[in-house]
Design an enzyme around this catalytic site. Structure first.
Site, PDB file in Angstrom:
ATOM      1  N   GLY A   1       0.969  -1.175  -0.091  1.00 48.98           N
ATOM      2  CA  GLY A   1       0.034   0.018  -0.048  1.00 48.98           C
ATOM      3  C   GLY A   1       0.944   1.275   0.047  1.00 48.98           C
TER       4      GLY A   1
ATOM      5  N   GLU B   1      13.267  -3.348  -4.466  1.00 53.32           N
ATOM      6  CA  GLU B   1      12.404  -3.432  -5.584  1.00 53.32           C
ATOM      7  C   GLU B   1      12.775  -3.421  -6.578  1.00 53.32           C
ATOM      8  OE1 GLU B   1       7.783  -1.930  -6.757  1.00 53.32           O
ATOM      9  OE2 GLU B   1       8.860  -1.142  -5.138  1.00 53.32           O
TER      10      GLU B   1
ATOM     11  N   SER C   1       9.245   6.060 -10.961  1.00 52.99           N
ATOM     12  CA  SER C   1       9.396   6.329 -12.271  1.00 52.99           C
ATOM     13  C   SER C   1      10.743   6.371 -12.892  1.00 52.99           C
ATOM     14  CB  SER C   1       8.598   7.397 -12.817  1.00 52.99           C
ATOM     15  OG  SER C   1       9.160   8.616 -12.421  1.00 52.99           O
ATOM     16  N   ASN C   2      11.223   6.184 -13.961  1.00 52.24           N
ATOM     17  CA  ASN C   2      12.205   6.195 -14.552  1.00 52.24           C
ATOM     18  C   ASN C   2      12.815   7.753 -14.245  1.00 52.24           C
ATOM     19  OD1 ASN C   2      12.362   3.564 -15.078  1.00 52.24           O
ATOM     20  ND2 ASN C   2      12.773   3.529 -17.257  1.00 52.24           N
ATOM     21  N   GLU C   3      12.153   8.784 -14.695  1.00 48.99           N
ATOM     22  CA  GLU C   3      12.080   9.837 -14.632  1.00 48.99           C
ATOM     23  C   GLU C   3      13.009  10.551 -13.073  1.00 48.99           C
ATOM     24  OE1 GLU C   3       9.637   9.616 -17.801  1.00 48.99           O
ATOM     25  OE2 GLU C   3       9.613   9.024 -15.827  1.00 48.99           O
TER      26      GLU C   3
END
Length: 395
Positions: A127, A244, A380-382
């Protein structure tokens, strides 16, 4: 720096291959190979097989039921499992919460929760994300207010992967709204059967039910379920996300997908010759293979550095970015090779043999669309590029 595997490591790889050959059920392997969604029972069967050998908690020490592997052994196992079309482990318990509890949990939490993760008694989900807090996780709004020996939680989580199978959820919640956002977050464990929790399915673009949204309305949770100290959740979250992102890199899965793409291109005829002989397509495959080989070498370099303690934090972000981009590129090339056969089409009444669809096409579109998420989840990759820039050019 020696990037060659030792004789002992090669022997371990042979042991892993033999174990997978003997213990991975054929029907599960066929599902993974064809892209057929796995049932809860499929995940649990592979989970139980690994646990029977104490190979489930790959990052766990022996005293807590893990194999006590080093980073290189974990890499070898992950690579061979992917190449053999074994299912991805459901990471939330064994690869995320387990390491968090080992570092931040109380002795009581470890004694109660860790054996249940290994035995398959509990299925955990995560979560973290909210409608207004995904890549910007510090913006989360779900509140947990202390009330005696409990916390009362109100808010919403979204993109809860495989939550429909779970009986437990670990959450980031806001416990102090009057400080810097990162400093007012806590990490807490919640039983999904607690009154006030509602889980709703989210149907994805390819039609699957993989993720959910979870609503908390006056959910009362024992304060003993807090992991670490109150308002220490941001530190725990960063620790968990490092695990992760490393898993997301998935060089073994990319190697497997590349091999399948090469086989497909070799038997797909275009203009009277195999697609693999088309100069433009062959060049694109070669470029993807070069990128993958560079990633594999980088991964081995990071493994070697981690064994000596020289690895740095930004490297998990780097592996995450490149690993996800390569997998997405291979998915795209697979659809390109299949052509019209890769497009989803309705079940219509067609004459016999009117449409011949290769077996590879069954899940090609669904896999392509589903894996667009790879450059978003886990941070995110950014955002990962910002982390790399800050770590590399600090000061």
């Amino acid at each position: 720096m020696d990037l060659q595997f030792t004789q002992e490591e090669d022997a371990f790889r042979a042991e892993v291959k033999a174990f997978i050959a003997d213990n991975l059920p054929d029907h599960i392997q066929r599902k993974v190979r064809s892209g057929t969604p796995l049932d809860k029972e499929d995940f649990e069967a592979w989970h139980a097989a690994l646990n029977s050998r104490n190979w489930l908690g790959a990052t766990w020490p022996k005293e807590h039921g893990g194999p006590g592997w080093n980073n290189t052994q974990r890499h070898i196992f992950a690579e061979e499992a992917a190449l053999a079309y074994a299912p991805r482990l459901v990471a939330f318990g064994v690869s995320m919460l387990g390491p968090v509890l080992l570092k931040f949990g109380t002795e009581a939490q470890k004694a109660e929760i860790l054996p249940r993760i290994l035995n398959g008694d509990d299925w955990w989900c995560q979560g973290y994300s909210e409608p207004g807090a995904g890549s910007d996780l510090a913006n989360l709004k779900t509140r947990a207010v202390r009330d005696g020996d409990d916390y009362i939680i109100n808010g919403q989580k979204t993109w809860t992967t495989l939550g429909q199978h779970a009986n437990k959820i670990f959450c980031l919640v806001r416990t102090d709204a009057d400080v810097k956002p990162q400093e007012g977050i806590s990490f807490i464990l919640v039983d999904i059967d607690t009154p006030g929790i509602e889980m709703r399915p989210i149907r994805l673009i390819e039609g699957g039910h993989e993720v959910n949204e979870v609503f908390f309305t006056d959910v009362r949770v024992p304060a003993s379920n807090l992991v670490g100290q109150e308002n220490e959740g941001w530190t725990i979250a960063k620790y968990l996300l490092t695990h992760e992102r490393t898993n997301i890199a998935g060089t073994g899965y990319a190697m497997r997908d590349l091999a399948a793409l090469k086989d497909l291109a070799a038997r797909t005829m275009r203009n009277g010759k195999p697609l693999s002989e088309d100069p433009l397509f062959a060049a694109e495959m070669a470029e993807a293979e070069i990128d993958l080989e560079a990633l594999r070498v980088t991964n081995l370099r990071v493994l070697a550095e981690s064994e000596t303690g020289a690895a740095t934090n930004y490297e998990s972000s780097m592996l995450k970015i490149k690993g996800t981009v390569i997998v997405q590129r291979l998915n795209g090339l697979t659809r390109q090779a299949l052509g019209a056969a890769a497009a989803p089409f309705p079940a219509v009444d067609l004459p016999a043999n009117a449409l011949t669809v290769p077996e590879d096409a069954a899940a090609a579109a669904a896999t392509y669309f589903n894996n667009r998420k790879l450059s978003i989840f886990g941070g995110s990759n950014e955002i990962q590029r910002n982390i790399i820039a800050k770590d590399l050019f600090r000061g």
